[in-house]
Structure formats: structure tokens, C-alpha cells
Design a protein around this motif. Structure first.
Motif: not given
Length: 106
Positions: A36, A84-85, A66
């Protein structure tokens, strides 16, 4: 493989200490580790990471959702979904991430 080569292979893995890896994929030639992004603390940054303007009581810090960088309002006033998250509602992002995410969406 001698013992020294064996130990050197583990040196790469120790570099992941405190990175909190989410997934590791090992291949014959290359390996991939997904970690992460580190959310910077406000105290760690005293100026915008793009334009270098100092933060004050009036010129506040804003996190890009982001890249996790810290920017002034001028450099992070755009919002976009970050699929994407899995963030479907528009999130505050810096100018560079906005351009990158917008290009991906096309």
C-alpha cells in the motif's frame, strides 16, 4: 549456489520490512510485491509537493487520494473516481494523478 548467494537473496526480502506487503508473486526470473502507498503525515511535509509553496494557516494541506502526496489546493483541486482502489465517487487528486487517471479512463 553457495551460502553467500543464498543470504543475498533474502536481503531483497528484508527491504520490505515495515512496508506491509499485500501480495507477492514470485516467478522464475522476476518477482512482484504489491504494497500500500504510505499516507504521509501532515507534519512530514511543510510545502506543496508540486509547486513548493509553503503551507500556512490559510494555505492548507490536501492529500491526493491516489498517490498519497500532500499538495496545496491549487495543485489538487480536481476530483475523479479511482477505480483501481474501488472508489467510484470522485476523490481529490493531484494534477499528475488526475491526468493519469483520466488517460486510463479513455
Amino acid at each position: 549456489m553457495d551460502g553467500k548467494d543464498y543470504l543475498n537473496r533474502f536481503t531483497l526480502i528484508t527491504s520490505l520490512k515495515d512496508k506491509n506487503p499485500r501480495s507477492i508473486a514470485c516467478g522464475a526470473v522476476h518477482s512482484f510485491v504489491m504494497c500500500p502507498k504510505k499516507w504521509l503525515k501532515d507534519e512530514e511535509v511543510d510545502k506543496c509537493m508540486k509547486c513548493n509553496v509553503l503551507f500556512t494557516f490559510i494555505n492548507r494541506r490536501h492529500h491526493c487520494r491516489n498517490c498519497c502526496g500532500i499538495f496545496c489546493n491549487k495543485c489538487s483541486n480536481k476530483r475523479i473516481a479511482i477505480l483501481s482502489l474501488k472508489l467510484k465517487t470522485p476523490q481529490r487528486v493531484c494534477d499528475a494523478c488526475y491526468a493519469q487517471l483520466r488517460a486510463r479512463a479513455r
